[in-house]
Structures are given as C-alpha cells and as structure tokens.
Design an enzyme around this catalytic site. Structure first.
Site, PDB file in Angstrom:
ATOM      1  N   GLY A 134      -4.835   9.318   6.818  1.00 51.84           N
ATOM      2  CA  GLY A 134      -4.236   8.057   6.495  1.00 51.84           C
ATOM      3  C   GLY A 134      -3.033   7.800   6.804  1.00 51.84           C
ATOM      4  O   GLY A 134      -2.723   6.798   7.511  1.00 51.84           O
ATOM      5  N   ARG A 135      -2.093   8.789   6.896  1.00 52.54           N
ATOM      6  CA  ARG A 135      -0.721   8.544   7.265  1.00 52.54           C
ATOM      7  C   ARG A 135      -0.363   8.658   8.687  1.00 52.54           C
ATOM      8  O   ARG A 135       0.604   8.309   9.296  1.00 52.54           O
ATOM      9  CB  ARG A 135       0.337   9.471   6.543  1.00 52.54           C
ATOM     10  N   LYS A 149      -4.256  10.236 -10.155  1.00 56.45           N
ATOM     11  CA  LYS A 149      -5.184   9.553 -10.007  1.00 56.45           C
ATOM     12  C   LYS A 149      -6.432   9.920 -11.031  1.00 56.45           C
ATOM     13  O   LYS A 149      -7.252   9.066 -11.768  1.00 56.45           O
ATOM     14  CB  LYS A 149      -6.043  10.016  -8.528  1.00 56.45           C
ATOM     15  N   LYS A 161      -9.363   4.005   3.957  1.00 56.06           N
ATOM     16  CA  LYS A 161     -10.136   5.083   4.798  1.00 56.06           C
ATOM     17  C   LYS A 161     -11.307   5.485   3.865  1.00 56.06           C
ATOM     18  O   LYS A 161     -12.417   5.507   4.282  1.00 56.06           O
ATOM     19  CB  LYS A 161      -9.289   6.302   5.037  1.00 56.06           C
ATOM     20  N   GLU A 211      -6.417   0.763  -5.947  1.00 60.08           N
ATOM     21  CA  GLU A 211      -5.437  -0.172  -5.916  1.00 60.08           C
ATOM     22  C   GLU A 211      -5.984  -1.195  -5.027  1.00 60.08           C
ATOM     23  O   GLU A 211      -6.115  -2.530  -5.024  1.00 60.08           O
ATOM     24  CB  GLU A 211      -4.071   0.405  -5.180  1.00 60.08           C
ATOM     25  N   GLU A 257       4.359  13.622   2.308  1.00 64.88           N
ATOM     26  CA  GLU A 257       2.857  13.588   1.936  1.00 64.88           C
ATOM     27  C   GLU A 257       2.439  14.839   2.863  1.00 64.88           C
ATOM     28  O   GLU A 257       1.572  15.416   2.663  1.00 64.88           O
ATOM     29  CB  GLU A 257       2.165  12.323   2.126  1.00 64.88           C
ATOM     30  N   HIS A 315      26.823  -0.289   2.458  1.00 64.35           N
ATOM     31  CA  HIS A 315      27.416  -0.969   1.256  1.00 64.35           C
ATOM     32  C   HIS A 315      26.700  -0.413  -0.121  1.00 64.35           C
ATOM     33  O   HIS A 315      26.831  -1.285  -1.383  1.00 64.35           O
ATOM     34  CB  HIS A 315      27.451  -2.485   1.386  1.00 64.35           C
TER      35      HIS A 315
HETATM   36  O1  F6P Z   1      -2.979   8.508  -2.667  1.00 64.33           O
HETATM   37  C1  F6P Z   1      -2.609   9.069  -0.997  1.00 64.33           C
HETATM   38  C2  F6P Z   1      -3.847   8.805  -0.235  1.00 64.33           C
HETATM   39  O2  F6P Z   1      -4.821   9.311  -0.384  1.00 64.33           O
HETATM   40  C3  F6P Z   1      -2.979   8.571   1.214  1.00 64.33           C
HETATM   41  O3  F6P Z   1      -3.100   9.716   1.929  1.00 64.33           O
HETATM   42  C4  F6P Z   1      -3.897   7.363   1.862  1.00 64.33           C
HETATM   43  O4  F6P Z   1      -3.142   6.808   2.845  1.00 64.33           O
HETATM   44  C5  F6P Z   1      -3.758   6.335   0.541  1.00 64.33           C
HETATM   45  O5  F6P Z   1      -4.138   7.293  -0.441  1.00 64.33           O
HETATM   46  C6  F6P Z   1      -4.807   5.161   0.840  1.00 64.33           C
HETATM   47  O6  F6P Z   1      -6.177   5.736   1.013  1.00 64.33           O
HETATM   48  P1  F6P Z   1      -7.173   4.883   1.586  1.00 64.33           P
HETATM   49  O7  F6P Z   1      -7.134   4.635   3.049  1.00 64.33           O
HETATM   50  O8  F6P Z   1      -8.573   5.802   1.460  1.00 64.33           O
HETATM   51  O9  F6P Z   1      -7.310   3.812   0.637  1.00 64.33           O
END
Ligand code: F6P
Length: 542
Positions: free
Chosen positions: A255-256, A510, A198, A204, A341, A372
């Site tokens: 995002g979620r 972060k 987003k 990452e 979240e 299990h």
């Molecule tokens: O670190 C949490 C977050 O901001 C989430 O809310 C989001 O879904 C995720 O990182 C990924 O963010 P992006 O889509 O901006 O890479």
C-alpha cells in the site's frame, strides 16, 4: 546469506569508533579542518543534489558504515528486490513497486505492468477530456493510508502541472466530517468518484464509498458506471460493490509503495499521461542510481546508513523533515507511513526479538511554518533531532506572475531560501555562552543576571542536517525524491534484518474495533476492562 547488522564485525567496529571519537565529533571543527568537506559529502542522484556534510560523521565513519552494508549484503538484498523475488517473507510476496516504474522491457512482469499502465493512463486521459468538455468538474478520491497519502501528496506537489478547472478532493477519514466537507461542493452529474483500496476491505474507505454512492443516487445520479471507478488488487470485491471500471494491481505492491500503480490514477488525471510517465522515469532513474552506483557515491545507501548510525550508535529517536516548498507540505505525512509502517518492527525476519532500536519517529511541517512552532526544540531542546531540509531553487506558481507581484514573489522566494539555509547553519554553528554574553542586551528584568540570560540565549550547535536541493519541483524530480526515500528505508531495513514490507502492527486495533462496533449499538460492556467500558458508556451518551 545476509547477516543482521548487529552480528557483523562492522557493527562492533562502528561501536568502537563511536566510543573512541564518534560521540565527540564536532561539525564546526570538521569544517574548519577540511575545506573540501562540503564537496566530499555532497552526492548527486537522478537530478537531486544532496549535501550530507552537516552530519556527525567522518570519512572513516562513512567507510565503516559502507563495510556494514557490505557485511549485511545490502547489495544482494537490493538486487533481490529489483528481481522481484519474494522478499516479503511473512506475506509470501514479492516486492514489485520498482517494476512499476521500469521502462517497457525492463524489470519483472514488464508486459503486464505496461498493459496496466497504458489502461490506467488511457482512462486518465479520457477523464481529462470529459473535464475539458465541461462534463466533469470534480474528482473525489476515496482511500486511506497508502491509498491516500501518496496521491494526495503528489497531486498537491504538482498542482502547477495540473489540468486547470478540474478540482481533486481526497477523502480518507472514517469521520464523516471529511466527506461531508466535500459533498456540498459537488454536482453529482459533474463528479467522478474513485474508490482506492488495495484489499477493498478497509472499513474507512468502504464506509466513505457507501456514503458517496448514497449521496450520488439521492442527488438523482443514475450513471454510476460513468461516475465511479475503483483501483484495487481485489477486482472482484470492487465489482461486487457495483463499480464497472476497476483498475487492478498486484499483491506484491505494498500500500505505501503503490503510488506508482493504478493508485496513482488521480495524479495521472491531474497531470496527464506524459507527465505521469516522467514521474515514473524520475523514480526509475533513482532506482538505477541505487542499483549501479558504487557505495562511496550511492545516495540512498548513505542516507539509510546514516539513519542506522544515528538510531543505533548515537541513540537519536526521531528525524524531522522540513520541506521549504508549500507544495511538499504533506510530504512529512507521506514519509511517516513509508518509514514507520515499513521499519517500525521489533523482531527480525526470523522472528527473533531485536536487541537494538529500529525506525525513528519521522515528523515535520513545511518550512517556514515549523520554524515558528517546534524549531525551538530542535535548536535548544535536550534531544538531538537530525533535520532533513528540502529546498527547490526555481519556484512555479502555475501562472506567470508579472509586474509588482513578480517582484514580490521573487523576494519571498529569496526569503524562503535564506530561511532554509539559515536554519541548517544555526543548527550546526550554535551560539556559545561567550557569544551570548557579548550579545546580551539589558533586559526588561533587571533582577536577571546577564550570565543567566546568556545561558538561555546560547545554542549548543553541532546538530546535524541533510540538505536536499532540487532545481524544480516537477514530475521527474518528485518521482526521484520519493524513490530516494523508499530506497533509504530499504537500506536501514536491510541492515536491521527486518521485513520492511509487512504491517502486522495495524491489525490488532482493526480487529478490536470490529468487536467494539456492535457493542456501541447494544451497550454490552461485559468482559471489557473498566476504562474501555466507561468510555463506551460515555460514547453512547449513557
Ligand atoms: O492499515 C494499514 C493499511 O493496511 C496500509 O498498509 C494501507 O496502505 C492502508 O491500510 C489502506 O489499505 P487498502 O488500500 O487495502 O484500503
């Protein structure tokens, strides 16, 4: 104006009700006393049938919880969400995910939503055609959090509906082992990479995308336009990364909550445009149910209110999710982000510290595997943990089994269903000490008194569970299942008076990571606490 739950008369009435009778409620007695209990507490919504009768509540509890919802103006808050008002105050944003699944002409920003959807679906169909023509064999989706969990979970859940022969991979972890496990399976000229972020700033995702691009070029890949696409609300950043095909969405889609947007591209590629539209329609049907159904029959409302009842009056700290369908094995992980979240907050919308608990810990594993592993604790541990069972009546394997295999799989499905129902039954019924004494056979340890063993073998019972029943796991029902959870999380957040749509809690780690990263190279530990300094020296091999 909506009141915070604990400041309403209904909250006090619920506390009094809990003190008087709620704490001593017994499910076994409730079922014995009322033959209509299962029916009275089973609700239907968007094709889902959900049995709430094995919960620690009575008709009176439910009525008081509905009063609470009304005094917190959950309906008004819900309508503001559906109207696209800026209910995410700390980020000054609307909350638009429900608009993404509304049909053309309905919901806010409909024209833009429909245009973006049509563009994304046209691209998905083009990708499917390239796969059918043998030009593409693999799609690698790179994203994390909301830009990973939703599509990864949904593609897995709907695997029997996917285009055969096209493999979808999901890479999320900054740990290079994630990407490194996928790359050897690929041919650069047959692979499409989708970079999903987003913000297009996520460490990452950018690290994995850079590595994927380097690999692609090193493999002799040339046509990056044909082999890279991006989904992001920051088009310019994606374009600057060197990606031509960028599908955008809006800041108001969290995002979620973004699986319904272009973040759903891998799902659309897997199942096709028509099925993706069914997925949206299933979620929309659940939204309509939430918006239009009276409180007494409103499923997400009652699920969210039960969450409040358990968290704030019974004091239960967690909820376990047990999908009895292998395709839903990532559903608990998806729900963790959705719920924790969203509602893992300790201040209300005005910034005041909350004097009560919010989000429970949500966790789980596919049934029967969980049985299990940790079900021991669910049955006999010291904590009461409500369990959410999900059962799917008709299996679908992606091919039509026949002969002996058909029979064997049918038998396995019966076993799966029996396990699911039995676990819910066992949690509720328990086994008394007397029953355990009667059943206790002589043991390998003659020194152990029979009554001691019986204590080990008895179960308290009276442990609550939800039973979600789905006819089939298909695009529409999956859409409804996800939307049900989004809206139940909305309800508890609305009662708690929190902003369920920001996530400031992820920022500090972060920022500290960004500050530590250069120190890993330089070895500078000045000003660090002794523990972090020692670990940093260790990480450098010093
Ligand atoms: O670190 C949490 C977050 O901001 C989430 O809310 C989001 O879904 C995720 O990182 C990924 O963010 P992006 O889509 O901006 O890479």
């Amino acid at each position: 104006m909506s009141a915070r739950g604990d400041r309403t008369p209904a909250w006090a009435a619920l506390q009094a009700h809990f003190n008087a009778e709620g704490h001593a409620f017994d499910l076994r007695q409730a079922f014995a006393a009322d033959p209509g209990r299962a029916e009275a507490f089973t609700l239907l919504a968007a094709g889902l049938r959900v049995d709430l009768s094995k919960h620690l509540w009575t008709a009176r509890t439910r009525a008081l919880l509905i009063d609470l919802a009304s005094q917190c103006d959950v309906a008004g808050q819900r309508d503001a969400q559906f109207r696209g008002e800026a209910i995410n105050g700390t980020e000054g944003r609307a909350v638009l995910h429900t608009a993404l699944r509304a049909p053309a002409g309905a919901g806010p920003h409909s024209d833009e939503v429909q245009r973006a959807l049509a563009d994304m679906l046209a691209y998905a169909e083009a990708v499917r055609n390239r796969a059918r023509a043998g030009e593409l064999t693999d799609v690698v989706h790179i994203g994390i959090g909301g830009s990973d969990l939703g599509p990864a979970m949904a593609v897995q859940a709907l695997a029997p509906h996917a285009l055969p022969g096209l493999r979808l991979h999901f890479v999320s972890n900054v740990d290079g082992h994630d990407l490194a496990a996928v790359l050897p399976q690929l041919r650069a000229d047959r692979t499409l990479f989708i970079v999903a972020s987003k913000t297009f700033t996520t460490q990452e995702t950018l690290a994995n995308a850079e590595a994927a691009k380097a690999w692609f070029l090193a493999q002799g890949g040339t046509d990056t336009a044909a082999h890279f696409a991006a989904t992001s609300s920051h088009r310019a950043a994606a374009a600057a990364f060197g990606i031509d095909h960028v599908f955008g969405f809006w800041d108001g889609v969290g995002g979620r909550y973004s699986l319904w947007s272009v973040i759903g591209l891998p799902l659309a590629i897997a199942i096709g445009a028509e099925a993706f539209r069914s997925f949206l329609a299933g979620a929309h049907a659940l939204d309509r149910h939430f918006a239009e159904t009276p409180a007494e029959l409103n499923l997400p409302l009652q699920l969210g209110l039960l969450d409040v009842w358990y968290r704030n009056f019974h004091g239960f700290g967690s909820r376990s999710v047990a999908p009895y369908h292998q395709g839903l094995r990532r559903f608990p992980a998806y729900l963790q982000q959705l719920e924790m979240e969203s509602n893992g907050k300790r201040v209300d919308r005005d910034g005041d510290l909350l004097p009560f608990a919010t989000s429970p810990v949500v966790w789980g594993e596919a049934g029967t595997n969980g049985q299990h592993a940790y079900f021991q604790m669910l049955h006999q541990g010291t904590d009461v943990i409500p369990v959410e069972f999900i059962a799917v009546r008709e299996p679908a394997y992606g091919f039509a089994p026949h002969g002996a295999l058909k029979e064997r799989l049918a038998d396995q499905h019966s076993k799966l269903m029996a396990n699911c129902l039995a676990q819910a039954q066992a949690l509720m019924q328990g086994k008394s000490f007397d029953e355990a004494v009667r059943e206790t056979a002589p043991t390998a340890n003659p020194a152990l008194a029979p009554d001691v063993l019986a204590r080990h073998r008895s179960f308290p019972g009276n442990r609550p569970s939800t039973l979600i029943l789905m006819e089939r796991l298909e695009p529409a029902s999956l859409g409804a299942l996800i939307a049900l959870h989004e809206q139940r999380v909305f309800v508890s957040g609305a009662v708690w008076g929190i902003n369920s749509f920001d996530q400031w809690g992820v920022e500090l780690g972060k920022a500290l990571c960004h500050r530590l990263l250069p120190r890993l190279a330089s070895g500078d530990t000045s000003g660090l606490d002794a523990s972090t300094a020692a670990a940093l020296r260790w990480a450098r091999g010093a």
